[in-house]
Write a protein that holds these residues in place. Structure first.
Motif, short mmCIF file in Angstrom:
data_model
loop_
_atom_site.label_atom_id
_atom_site.label_comp_id
_atom_site.label_asym_id
_atom_site.label_seq_id
_atom_site.Cartn_x
_atom_site.Cartn_y
_atom_site.Cartn_z
N ALA A 102 0.80 -1.23 0.00
CA ALA A 102 0.00 0.00 0.00
C ALA A 102 0.83 1.27 0.00
O ALA A 102 0.28 2.35 -0.06
CB ALA A 102 -0.93 0.01 1.22
N LEU A 103 2.15 1.16 0.07
CA LEU A 103 2.96 2.36 0.18
C LEU A 103 2.74 3.31 -0.99
O LEU A 103 2.49 4.49 -0.82
CB LEU A 103 4.45 1.98 0.28
N SER A 104 2.80 2.78 -2.23
CA SER A 104 2.64 3.65 -3.39
C SER A 104 1.22 4.17 -3.51
O SER A 104 0.99 5.22 -4.07
CB SER A 104 3.03 2.90 -4.66
N GLN A 105 0.24 3.41 -2.99
CA GLN A 105 -1.15 3.82 -3.11
C GLN A 105 -1.61 4.74 -1.98
O GLN A 105 -2.75 5.19 -1.98
CB GLN A 105 -2.07 2.59 -3.15
N THR A 106 -0.76 5.01 -0.98
CA THR A 106 -1.16 5.90 0.10
C THR A 106 -0.50 7.27 -0.01
O THR A 106 -0.67 8.11 0.87
CB THR A 106 -0.83 5.29 1.48
N VAL A 107 0.26 7.49 -1.07
CA VAL A 107 0.88 8.80 -1.27
C VAL A 107 -0.20 9.85 -1.44
O VAL A 107 -1.10 9.71 -2.26
CB VAL A 107 1.81 8.78 -2.50
N GLY A 108 -0.11 10.92 -0.66
CA GLY A 108 -1.11 11.99 -0.72
C GLY A 108 -2.25 11.82 0.25
O GLY A 108 -3.05 12.73 0.43
N LEU A 109 -2.35 10.65 0.89
CA LEU A 109 -3.40 10.43 1.88
C LEU A 109 -2.97 10.95 3.24
O LEU A 109 -1.81 10.82 3.62
CB LEU A 109 -3.73 8.94 2.01
N GLY A 110 -3.91 11.51 3.98
CA GLY A 110 -3.67 11.83 5.37
C GLY A 110 -3.67 10.54 6.18
O GLY A 110 -4.07 9.47 5.71
N LYS A 111 -3.21 10.63 7.42
CA LYS A 111 -3.07 9.44 8.24
C LYS A 111 -4.40 8.75 8.53
O LYS A 111 -4.49 7.53 8.58
CB LYS A 111 -2.36 9.78 9.55
N PHE A 112 -5.46 9.54 8.69
CA PHE A 112 -6.77 8.94 9.00
C PHE A 112 -7.24 8.04 7.86
O PHE A 112 -7.68 6.92 8.09
CB PHE A 112 -7.80 10.04 9.26
N ALA A 113 -7.15 8.53 6.63
CA ALA A 113 -7.59 7.74 5.48
C ALA A 113 -6.63 6.60 5.20
O ALA A 113 -7.03 5.50 4.80
CB ALA A 113 -7.72 8.63 4.25
N ALA A 114 -5.32 6.82 5.42
CA ALA A 114 -4.34 5.77 5.18
C ALA A 114 -4.58 4.58 6.09
O ALA A 114 -4.40 3.43 5.69
CB ALA A 114 -2.93 6.32 5.39
N CYS A 115 -5.00 4.83 7.32
CA CYS A 115 -5.29 3.74 8.25
C CYS A 115 -6.49 2.92 7.79
O CYS A 115 -6.59 1.73 8.10
CB CYS A 115 -5.55 4.29 9.66
N LEU A 116 -7.41 3.53 7.07
CA LEU A 116 -8.56 2.80 6.53
C LEU A 116 -8.17 2.01 5.29
O LEU A 116 -8.61 0.88 5.08
CB LEU A 116 -9.70 3.77 6.20
N LEU A 117 -7.32 2.61 4.45
CA LEU A 117 -6.92 1.96 3.21
C LEU A 117 -5.96 0.79 3.47
O LEU A 117 -5.97 -0.20 2.75
CB LEU A 117 -6.27 2.98 2.28
N HIS A 118 -5.16 0.94 4.49
CA HIS A 118 -4.19 -0.11 4.85
C HIS A 118 -4.36 -0.43 6.34
O HIS A 118 -3.53 -0.04 7.17
CB HIS A 118 -2.77 0.38 4.55
N PRO A 119 -5.42 -1.13 6.72
CA PRO A 119 -5.74 -1.33 8.14
C PRO A 119 -4.71 -2.20 8.86
O PRO A 119 -4.46 -3.33 8.47
CB PRO A 119 -7.11 -2.01 8.10
N MET A 120 -4.14 -1.65 9.92
CA MET A 120 -3.22 -2.41 10.77
C MET A 120 -3.73 -2.48 12.20
O MET A 120 -3.05 -3.01 13.08
CB MET A 120 -1.83 -1.78 10.73
N ALA A 121 -4.90 -1.92 12.43
CA ALA A 121 -5.53 -1.96 13.76
C ALA A 121 -7.02 -2.23 13.60
O ALA A 121 -7.60 -2.01 12.53
CB ALA A 121 -5.30 -0.65 14.50
N ASN A 122 -7.63 -2.69 14.68
CA ASN A 122 -9.07 -2.94 14.69
C ASN A 122 -9.86 -1.72 15.13
O ASN A 122 -10.98 -1.50 14.68
CB ASN A 122 -9.40 -4.11 15.62
N LEU A 123 -9.26 -0.92 16.00
CA LEU A 123 -9.92 0.26 16.54
C LEU A 123 -9.01 1.47 16.38
O LEU A 123 -7.80 1.39 16.65
CB LEU A 123 -10.26 0.05 18.02
N HIS A 124 -9.61 2.58 15.94
CA HIS A 124 -8.85 3.82 15.74
C HIS A 124 -9.54 4.95 16.49
O HIS A 124 -10.74 5.16 16.33
CB HIS A 124 -8.78 4.18 14.25
N TYR A 125 -8.75 5.68 17.29
CA TYR A 125 -9.30 6.79 18.06
C TYR A 125 -8.46 8.05 17.89
O TYR A 125 -7.24 7.98 17.72
CB TYR A 125 -9.34 6.45 19.56
#
Length: 236
Positions: A102-125
């Protein structure tokens, strides 16, 4: 972290304490997770029926990310511009060989959206001081925590997100904590060196204070009146 405010440090400490008190057995701050970057507070753990997110009658592994925001400008920096998420999703569909990279596909994304596109956690706060961020401001699936006089309160519960990166996250936490131990040793050694330097400087200052006195004593010895000296007798 360089340039960090005292409020942001307090939020990170509170976030880690909240995770640990909540049952997450593996907790660390400033965990570097590619391709997302540095997450302010991360916790992983195994929860039983009374504590897991769904309340199911089995043990559930949960990973939780907390992003701490001390100001509106800091919060807005992690938001994604309109249409950027759709662009990244389109790139992933058109490049199937890189769906797992997902590295090349997350360029330009903010961290909030990047966490959704490349989920590494179950819960985000998101954690912020009371009144800084409101429910309507939240990105999709993210929950909201606020820090007040009574501690941390859950304002909006995070939406569960499936993720299989639990082991990778735990490895990153272990790496972060190990690095902290080494840096703590270096800081302790630097502190000792600074203390020794202060002591040496104090000795130098004492010598400088004594030097005029020694010079004065030497001058007085050579200026003694010879008539006052007792005769020196030599045995025959």
């Amino acid at each position: 972290m360089a340039g960090e405010t005292e409020l942001h440090r307090s939020l990170k400490k509170a976030a880690c304490r909240w995770l640990f008190d909540g049952g997450y057995g593996c907790v660390a701050a400033e965990v570097n997770l590619r391709p997302l970057g540095i997450i302010d507070a991360v916790g992983t753990g195994v929860f039983g029926t009374a504590a897991n997110h769904f309340g199911v009658k089995r043990k559930v592994h949960q990973t939780c990310f907390i992003e701490c925001k001390a100001s509106r400008s800091d919060y807005q920096r992690d938001l994604t511009a309109d249409g950027q998420m759709q662009l990244c999703q389109m790139e992933r569909r058109n490049n199937p060989r890189r769906k797992t990279k997902a590295l090349s596909q997350t360029v330009g994304l903010g961290k909030f959206a990047a966490c959704l596109l490349h989920p590494m956690a179950n819960l985000h706060y998101v954690l912020s001081p009371q009144g800084l961020i409101h429910k309507k401001d939240l990105p999709p699936r993210w929950g909201l925590l606020t820090l007040g006089d009574g501690g941390i309160s859950v304002v909006v519960r995070a939406v569960w997100q499936e993720s299989t990166a639990g082991q990778s996250v735990e490895t990153a936490i272990a790496r972060t904590l190990t690095g902290d131990l080494y840096r703590a040793g270096e800081r302790a050694l630097s502190s000792i060196n600074r203390e020794l330097q202060k002591q040496q400087q104090a000795v130098v200052e004492k010598i400088r204070e004594l030097r005029p006195l020694v010079t004065d004593i030497q001058t007085n010895v050579y200026d003694v009146d010879e008539s006052t000296l007792l005769p020196f007798e030599v045995d025959p």
